[in-house]
Every structure is written in structure tokens, then in C-alpha cells.
Motif scaffolding. Sequence first.
Motif, PDB file in Angstrom:
ATOM      1  N   PHE A 261     -37.800  32.098 -84.668  1.00 29.45           N
ATOM      2  CA  PHE A 261     -37.472  31.035 -85.789  1.00 29.45           C
ATOM      3  C   PHE A 261     -37.727  29.989 -86.829  1.00 29.45           C
ATOM      4  CE2 PHE A 261     -34.702  31.992 -81.393  1.00 29.45           C
ATOM      5  CZ  PHE A 261     -34.376  32.879 -82.097  1.00 29.45           C
ATOM      6  N   LEU A 262     -36.992  29.606 -87.423  1.00 26.44           N
ATOM      7  CA  LEU A 262     -37.820  28.869 -88.323  1.00 26.44           C
ATOM      8  C   LEU A 262     -36.524  27.512 -88.354  1.00 26.44           C
ATOM      9  CD1 LEU A 262     -39.442  29.135 -92.470  1.00 26.44           C
ATOM     10  CD2 LEU A 262     -36.867  27.639 -91.675  1.00 26.44           C
ATOM     11  N   ASN A 263     -37.088  26.392 -88.507  1.00 25.61           N
ATOM     12  CA  ASN A 263     -36.509  25.560 -88.263  1.00 25.61           C
ATOM     13  C   ASN A 263     -36.712  23.655 -89.776  1.00 25.61           C
ATOM     14  OD1 ASN A 263     -34.565  25.831 -86.469  1.00 25.61           O
ATOM     15  ND2 ASN A 263     -35.813  24.744 -85.017  1.00 25.61           N
ATOM     16  N   GLY A 264     -36.257  23.350 -90.679  1.00 20.23           N
ATOM     17  CA  GLY A 264     -36.945  22.861 -91.923  1.00 20.23           C
ATOM     18  C   GLY A 264     -36.205  21.922 -92.346  1.00 20.23           C
ATOM     19  N   ALA A 283     -31.426   8.374-105.866  1.00 17.37           N
ATOM     20  CA  ALA A 283     -30.991   9.336-105.759  1.00 17.37           C
ATOM     21  C   ALA A 283     -31.451   9.793-104.008  1.00 17.37           C
ATOM     22  CB  ALA A 283     -30.191   9.759-106.288  1.00 17.37           C
ATOM     23  N   GLN A 284     -30.470  10.427-103.343  1.00 17.62           N
ATOM     24  CA  GLN A 284     -31.301  11.135-102.133  1.00 17.62           C
ATOM     25  C   GLN A 284     -30.392  12.021-101.950  1.00 17.62           C
ATOM     26  OE1 GLN A 284     -30.445   6.896-100.857  1.00 17.62           O
ATOM     27  NE2 GLN A 284     -32.367   6.547-102.701  1.00 17.62           N
ATOM     28  N   LEU A 285     -31.300  13.147-101.445  1.00 20.90           N
ATOM     29  CA  LEU A 285     -31.006  14.686-100.753  1.00 20.90           C
ATOM     30  C   LEU A 285     -32.072  14.605-100.184  1.00 20.90           C
ATOM     31  CD1 LEU A 285     -28.823  16.781-101.229  1.00 20.90           C
ATOM     32  CD2 LEU A 285     -31.147  17.791-102.483  1.00 20.90           C
ATOM     33  N   GLN A 286     -31.203  15.629 -98.846  1.00 21.86           N
ATOM     34  CA  GLN A 286     -31.612  16.006 -97.895  1.00 21.86           C
ATOM     35  C   GLN A 286     -31.210  16.674 -96.854  1.00 21.86           C
ATOM     36  OE1 GLN A 286     -33.051  12.926 -94.606  1.00 21.86           O
ATOM     37  NE2 GLN A 286     -33.255  14.415 -92.759  1.00 21.86           N
ATOM     38  N   ILE A 287     -31.506  18.036 -96.636  1.00 21.96           N
ATOM     39  CA  ILE A 287     -30.821  19.938 -95.805  1.00 21.96           C
ATOM     40  C   ILE A 287     -31.978  19.790 -94.846  1.00 21.96           C
ATOM     41  CG2 ILE A 287     -30.877  21.629 -96.860  1.00 21.96           C
ATOM     42  CD1 ILE A 287     -30.340  20.846 -99.505  1.00 21.96           C
ATOM     43  N   ASN A 288     -31.245  19.992 -93.840  1.00 21.01           N
ATOM     44  CA  ASN A 288     -31.617  20.698 -92.438  1.00 21.01           C
ATOM     45  C   ASN A 288     -31.585  21.732 -92.274  1.00 21.01           C
ATOM     46  OD1 ASN A 288     -31.556  17.515 -92.366  1.00 21.01           O
ATOM     47  ND2 ASN A 288     -32.647  18.269 -91.413  1.00 21.01           N
ATOM     48  N   VAL A 289     -32.347  22.684 -92.098  1.00 25.06           N
ATOM     49  CA  VAL A 289     -31.728  24.666 -91.261  1.00 25.06           C
ATOM     50  C   VAL A 289     -32.340  25.004 -89.486  1.00 25.06           C
ATOM     51  CG1 VAL A 289     -31.775  25.282 -94.108  1.00 25.06           C
ATOM     52  CG2 VAL A 289     -34.073  25.647 -92.018  1.00 25.06           C
ATOM     53  N   GLU A 290     -31.442  24.804 -88.869  1.00 27.96           N
ATOM     54  CA  GLU A 290     -32.215  25.695 -88.300  1.00 27.96           C
ATOM     55  C   GLU A 290     -31.756  27.072 -87.401  1.00 27.96           C
ATOM     56  OE1 GLU A 290     -30.425  22.987 -84.985  1.00 27.96           O
ATOM     57  OE2 GLU A 290     -31.657  21.497 -85.565  1.00 27.96           O
ATOM     58  N   LYS A 291     -32.674  27.741 -87.051  1.00 32.47           N
ATOM     59  CA  LYS A 291     -32.932  28.748 -85.830  1.00 32.47           C
ATOM     60  C   LYS A 291     -32.534  30.175 -87.406  1.00 32.47           C
ATOM     61  CE  LYS A 291     -31.194  30.033 -82.147  1.00 32.47           C
ATOM     62  NZ  LYS A 291     -30.465  30.193 -80.972  1.00 32.47           N
ATOM     63  N   ILE A 292     -33.599  29.782 -88.308  1.00 35.19           N
ATOM     64  CA  ILE A 292     -33.439  31.039 -89.192  1.00 35.19           C
ATOM     65  C   ILE A 292     -34.943  32.408 -88.591  1.00 35.19           C
ATOM     66  CG2 ILE A 292     -33.985  31.638 -91.820  1.00 35.19           C
ATOM     67  CD1 ILE A 292     -31.004  29.712 -90.651  1.00 35.19           C
TER      68      ILE A 292
END
Length: 551
Positions: A261-264, A283-292
Motif C-alpha cells: 500500500f501507498l500513503n501520501g 492560497a493553500q491546498l492539501q490532499i492526502n491518499v491512503e491505501k493505494i
Amino acid sequence: MMKRSIFVVAILIVAGVIISPYFCGLLMQKKYQEIISLYASQGYIQARIVDYQRGWFSSDATLSLKINDPTLQLENSKASSDLIIEQHIQHGPIFLPYLADAPSLFGVAFIENHIHFSPAFAALVLPLGITESTVRIDNNFISFFGHFYEYFRLGNWQFSDPSSHGEIQLTGLEGIFWISPQEMKFNGDVSVKELFISSEGDSITVKNATLQLDQMKESHGLWMGSHNLNFPEVIYHDIEEGDVKIYGANFSGSLHSFADFLNGDKKISIDKIEMGDQTIGPAQLQINVEKINIPAIVTMINTYHDIMTTGELYQSRLQNRMLELLPKIITPGANITLSKLKIVTPQGDLKANGDILWPETKYFSPDSLRDLIASSNKNFSLHVSIKLTNEIIKLASGIPYVIQNFSQINRQELSDARGQIKLVIKENAAFLETLVKNRVLPEDMAMEVIVMQKDLTPWDEYSARVRYWLLTKQITLPMTYLLYWQYASAERPYLFLEHKVDEYQEVAAQQMHSQLNDLIKNGYVVEDNGNYTVGLQWLNGTFSANGHAKN
């Protein structure tokens, strides 16, 4: 006794100084093979030792690097496309105290590199303005613990393309990398003093950009770790619209793996954006991903490489194959989170957050992108000021897709107007050509008039140019009236077309405001303290907005 001890120590030091370079040379030759293996593991580069002559205090080596990228087409495929590097290797022990953030200050060897192009490689890069002298400094340092230090600095590079009036200038590119072949790790810093790109009068200037990398190759062959890309100042110059200035733009993120799995996470921040008298930011942007799914990502990468190598057997094969594989990257319990989106504008703020979550249990593997989206639960929250919403609607109403969906467009009417513009321009050009043949109007002047009419140069500029020809006695007064009439005939259908577009934009804006008012009336959008708030949820196939179920 003391003198004898000093003498023995001196003898040992001298012997060490004389003997140690030989053993450092042996160790260096072993480390050298590890470095070559690291290059070869990347797939896109073939590294080969052409010659290695080991001496007592120093060695000399010749290394060949060959680009193995199928997307590059060399003019002569049979010719060698090698990049030849001649290296002088100074044996250690070597102490380099000036290396910042170095994992080791004591080294086995210090390498000076001299780069040479093969004829095929030169044919590939010379049209881009790259020569052997472009690389000013390229040095390496090998530590006792297997760390490999790379420092390079490029001279000023400039490339011009007369056909497109394009130009690229690069100033002050420097890079420092630490590579650990055994651990498959590297970290580094790259900086650019200035990058300038221009085309047809428009240009973009990037100043003092930096990039930091800290990467490790995981068991599946993907590089994981962190990156930080920083643009303190970016200036985009539009010859017609003016300048857009971006200050303090930063792009950072990290990728980590556990099992398959990949987290990022990915973060983007901008201090401010200046457009004329308007300032937006921060301006701010934050995106997280889990269990790819990492194996699925590797499959996509390998498939992309294979298709690029062999070519597409039919149109859109690559696109279709990627869309087919994309759903496989999602695993049970995977999620994509919009942790933060915030934009500050003169018309108010925009804030948003949300997530897409795939169930841990009762999960089925989707076969298409539509099934992938449908199988997830989604939450989204948006807060935007009323003033900013009105501005967004105003801007959106000028987008062709929006106009088509919110306005009843008379396509035949617009088509007739465009056809009339082309017909008038063609008739005017034919008439001017007759005047040139009859020597009533100079050819260069006629060509200039045609260009101004095609581009619909502003009336003030057009009339000023015609008036100049009259005052300098290059044309007669009747000819002046004729050229004015031609402009008016070309402008008439254009103004009609412009009026219709404005009319459609106004209708589109009204329709969007009407739909927004309906959403507010039904409670799907909440108006509070000068802001609109909406909370959207897709849960187990049911959609709701601010708690109100919507079919």
C-alpha cells in the motif's frame, strides 16, 4: 626513547600516506561497480565501463551512458548515442569539510568528470543549444561508507527557435546529490537563478527556484520519500493582457509505502498572485491518499512503457488501457482526502474540504472508472463568500461549455455571422488585389490593410495608420474613405457576433443565479453572514445536501 617513538610514529604516518591510496584505489574500484549498477537499475540509462586504469595514487576511467528512452528518436538510429564521461579519480583518504549536510566527510576518492558527446548524442542536443562546454563543473566524491556525492553546475544556456519566435534562457543551474547505492537512497538540492521562456511576445520568468529531494527505492521498484519545490517569484507576461505575478509558490509532498500500500500527501501554497490591480492570496491546498495499490501502479507504469516502446496498435490504445487499469489502484479502505483548500480574494474567501472513502468490507473490485466513483462514499463541504460567488458566476458565464448548457443558442445565427466575416474579408482582399494590379495602391500597404482587417485591429490604430498614409501623400482622400468603408464592413458582422455572445453570457449568468436561488430556497445551500455554505454527502448510493436528501 621519546625521539625513537616520534620517529616510529612518523614512519607509520608516511607509510600510511604512501600505502593507503593503493587500498583506497582497490575499494574505490569496488564502489564504482555499485554506482554503475544503480544507473543501470533505472531502465532509461545503460551504463557501461569502457576502460578503467587503476594506479597507485589515482585512476582514470571512461564511462559510457546511453539513453534508452523509446520516446526519443535519433537522426541516425545505427550511430552510437552514448554520452562519454572521462574521469580522473584521486585516491583517498580525502577529507572534504565544506560539504553541507554530508553523510560522511571522509572519502575513498574524489572524481573530476569531463563530458564528451558522441555524434548521435550531439545531433540530439545541439539543436537545443547544448554543447560539451554547457556543463561547467561536474565533480564526485565517494565516501568510505558507500555514499556517492555529485555536484554539477551548468553555464548559461540559451535556445532560440526562429520559426516560432521562441526563446529559452537558463542561468545559474546548480545541483548537489548524495546517493547511497547499497541502500537505494538519494537526497539532493537543485537551484536555478533564473529561467526565461518566451514565445510570440508572451513570456514567463522564474527566479531563484529550488528543489529538495529525499528519496528511497522501495521493494516494488518505486521511489518513495519527500520533495519540496519552491518558486519565490514567477512573472507571466501577456503581450495583450498584461502581467500576472506569483510570489511564494511552494509544492511539497511525500510518499510512503507499507506492504503493498501507498500513503501520501501533496501540499500547494501561494503567498499571493497579482493581476493588474487585483491581489489574490494566500492560497493553500492539501490532499492526502491512503491505501493505494502499489502493484497496480507498477502495472500501469510498465504498461505505459511497453506501449510507448512498441507503439499503439490502434488509436487511443494507451488511453483506453490506462482507464482500464486505473480502478485497480483502489483497495478496500482506501481514501482520498481534500484536507484543506483556502483561497483569500478581495471579494472574500473560499474554503473547502472533503473525502472519498471506499468501504473496508463488502467491497467489490470495480471494472470501470464510473463504477469506481459509484462504489465510494463521498463528503464535501464548501464555504464561499457571496461576493466571490457572484464573481465566479460572472467568469463562468464566459466559458463556451457553460454558455452551451445554460443558454438557448441559435447556432445558425452565429454560423451565419462568422461566415459573413470571412466573406467580407475575402471580398476586401480581392478588391485590394485589383487596386494593386492597377497600381492604385502599393502592395506592401495592401498586405498591411488585409492583416489589420483580419485581426480587427482597434479602430483608433487602423484609422491612425490610414490617416498617416494620407498625410504623407501615399494615398488619396477617396482611397482613405474606401479603406474606412472596408473596415466598417468587416467590423459590422463581428460586432453583431460580439453582441450575441454578450447576450448569451448574460442569459447563462441569469440561469446560474436562478438555479442558485432555487438551491437556497430548498435548503441545499445555506446563506449565513455573507457566505454560502453547502455540505454534500453521497452515502451508500444516497445523495444529500445540508442534510436534505435529494433524488
